[in-house]
Design an enzyme around this catalytic site. Structure first.
Site, mmCIF file in Angstrom:
data_model
loop_
_atom_site.group_PDB
_atom_site.id
_atom_site.type_symbol
_atom_site.label_atom_id
_atom_site.label_comp_id
_atom_site.label_asym_id
_atom_site.label_seq_id
_atom_site.Cartn_x
_atom_site.Cartn_y
_atom_site.Cartn_z
ATOM 1 N N GLU A 112 2.286 1.859 -3.385
ATOM 2 C CA GLU A 112 1.255 2.399 -4.282
ATOM 3 C C GLU A 112 1.153 3.914 -4.135
ATOM 4 O O GLU A 112 0.914 4.634 -5.106
ATOM 5 C CB GLU A 112 -0.078 1.716 -3.964
ATOM 6 C CG GLU A 112 -1.269 2.275 -4.720
ATOM 7 C CD GLU A 112 -2.449 2.548 -3.806
ATOM 8 O OE1 GLU A 112 -2.947 3.695 -3.818
ATOM 9 O OE2 GLU A 112 -2.868 1.628 -3.073
ATOM 10 N N HIS A 113 1.333 4.423 -2.922
ATOM 11 C CA HIS A 113 1.351 5.871 -2.697
ATOM 12 C C HIS A 113 2.619 6.504 -3.258
ATOM 13 O O HIS A 113 2.568 7.512 -3.968
ATOM 14 C CB HIS A 113 1.296 6.169 -1.190
ATOM 15 C CG HIS A 113 -0.081 6.193 -0.614
ATOM 16 N ND1 HIS A 113 -0.636 7.318 -0.045
ATOM 17 C CD2 HIS A 113 -1.021 5.227 -0.500
ATOM 18 C CE1 HIS A 113 -1.848 7.053 0.396
ATOM 19 N NE2 HIS A 113 -2.113 5.776 0.136
ATOM 20 N N HIS A 152 0.827 -1.203 0.000
ATOM 21 C CA HIS A 152 0.000 0.000 0.000
ATOM 22 C C HIS A 152 0.866 1.259 0.000
ATOM 23 O O HIS A 152 0.582 2.229 -0.715
ATOM 24 C CB HIS A 152 -0.912 -0.020 1.235
ATOM 25 C CG HIS A 152 -1.680 1.233 1.453
ATOM 26 N ND1 HIS A 152 -1.276 2.200 2.353
ATOM 27 C CD2 HIS A 152 -2.825 1.691 0.894
ATOM 28 C CE1 HIS A 152 -2.137 3.187 2.342
ATOM 29 N NE2 HIS A 152 -3.092 2.920 1.463
ATOM 30 N N GLU A 183 -3.698 8.243 7.344
ATOM 31 C CA GLU A 183 -4.728 7.366 6.777
ATOM 32 C C GLU A 183 -5.027 6.208 7.733
ATOM 33 O O GLU A 183 -6.191 5.858 7.961
ATOM 34 C CB GLU A 183 -4.268 6.828 5.422
ATOM 35 C CG GLU A 183 -5.295 5.935 4.751
ATOM 36 C CD GLU A 183 -4.830 5.391 3.411
ATOM 37 O OE1 GLU A 183 -5.570 4.603 2.800
ATOM 38 O OE2 GLU A 183 -3.706 5.740 2.982
#
Length: 422
Positions: free
Chosen positions: A49-50, A46, A126
């Site tokens: 991906e950022h 994840h 997040e």
């Protein structure tokens, strides 16, 4: 319906031309996700991906976004348990731009140290945001109960501790190992021609080589046993998530379980919606959810109820699950469930993005793209007897897991356990 080509370097290209569409949706799928991560790198898929959107050797961060958005398109990405997808939706005439930008992100991200440190703050916020959402926290805690000590039991975004410790070496090493041809699938649906997509992929992925296929680290969830996790929170409602070990996406009974999900909680006609919300007024939101992975799965129920009625709601939900194991559903209810599912499949595929995601998920899961007609043909073979048999197979109270967030006290656990064991 679907055209598939495997390039010499190992990349798979798949497309579906949809007549009458102006748009095309393109996804670069990488067969790596959170379940493939070691504990030390929990959340790295994840985070990567950022991070790849922060700039490449060819484009700065703003240039990446403007290249697609500046021609009327959209650019995004998501990380799941078993895959990561970088996607864009553009007019058919702009497909070359989308493939260029997406390949640049996947292959050429510079992963600069300063960008990584800055993005840590974003991802940690997040993680905190999801932790502060009671319904999301209940789901995360349920995963941990269903798959204790395993990667599937961890949040996709990881933990503050692991994310804070990521280094540039970690990210580059993970990217170089797994963002490789044998794990990459270029998928498109809409106003796109297959040969043109193949040629674009060959052009922009020409230098891609090597790589390692990820292994599965988690074991099946069928060893789960009765577990409860109550999280004290300053909320007006109890946000709960119940789960039972389910079926993998390869299981021959998966469509029977899918129809069981529709009957119980997929829409406003479902039994749980009718019994818990419409008749008793115990919840605003209630429904069911399926998770299906390569080797395991789960059947889940979620609800938000008034705290003082938590025990009543749990008892009613369990009663409805038990009812499915005692009496076969009628033909009319079964037919409505089957027609609902088939209608949702067909209508969902009218959108180029949803169609592209359907294709990508099928390719990664099955090594081919099953047509909607194949799915509907398999669904048509399911009978009420199959649904009844699967209900008895899955709904075993001894394996029930329950997580809930609310203003709980120590005494509440005892009360809830009594309701479940009744």
């Amino acid at each position: 319906m679907y055209e598939i080509t495997k390039l010499k370097n190992g990349i798979t290209v798949a497309s579906r031309f949809l007549y009458g569409m102006s748009s095309a949706s393109i996804g670069i799928w990488v067969a790596i996700g959170s379940r493939h991560e070691p504990v030390r790198l929990a959340g790295v898929s994840h985070f990567l991906e950022h991070a790849v959107f922060k700039g490449t050797s060819k484009r700065e961060c703003e240039e990446l976004k403007q290249a697609v958005e500046g021609v009327g398109g959209t650019l995004n990405a998501f990380t799941a348990e078993e895959a990561t997808c970088y996607l864009a939706k553009v007019l058919g005439t702009r497909v070359p731009v989308a493939v260029d930008v997406l390949s640049d992100i996947v292959l050429n991200a510079r992963l600069a140290a300063e960008d990584i440190e800055r993005e840590k703050g974003v991802v940690i916020e997040e993680i905190r945001m999801y932790h502060d959402l009671p319904s999301q926290r209940a789901y995360d805690e349920l995963d941990a109960l269903l798959w204790p000590g395993q990667s599937l039991g961890r949040p996709i975004a990881g933990f503050e501790k692991t994310v804070s410790a990521f280094t540039r070496k970690d990210l580059r090493g993970f990217r170089d190992r797994y963002y490789a041809p044998k794990n990459i699938f270029v998928v498109a649906a809409g106003n796109v021609r297959h040969q043109g997509l193949v040629e674009l992929t060959e052009e922009f992925f020409a230098k891609a080589k090597g790589g390692t296929k990820p292994g599965i680290r988690a074991t099946a969830s069928n060893k789960s046993k009765f577990r409860i996790k109550l999280c004290a929170g300053n909320t007006e409602q109890t946000h709960m998530a119940m789960g039972l070990p389910g079926l993998s996406r390869q299981d021959p009974d998966r469509y029977a379980l899918t129809l069981l999900h529709v009957v119980l909680g997929a829409n406003m006609s479902s039994r749980l919606f009718r019994e818990v919300r419409e008749k008793r007024g115990l919840a605003y939101e209630i429904g069911t959810h399926l998770k299906m992975f390569a080797d395991t799965g789960a059947f889940m129920v979620h609800a938000g109820v008034e705290f003082n009625k938590t025990h009543q709601a749990i008892g009613l939900i369990l009663k409805e699950l038990d009812r499915m194991t005692k009496r076969k559903i009628g033909d009319a209810e079964f037919r409505r469930a089957r027609d609902y599912y088939t209608g949702q499949v067909q209508m969902g595929l009218e959108d180029t993005m949803d169609h592209m995601v359907w294709m990508g998920e099928n390719l990664l899961a099955h090594g081919r793209i099953r047509t909607p007609q194949e799915i509907l043909a398999e669904i048509s073979q399911v009978t009420p007897d199959d649904v009844f048999r699967v209900a008895k197979k899955v709904f075993k109270q001894s394996k029930l897991c329950l997580s809930a967030v609310g203003p709980f006290k120590d005494k509440d656990r005892v009360k809830i356990e009594k309701v479940i064991k009744r």
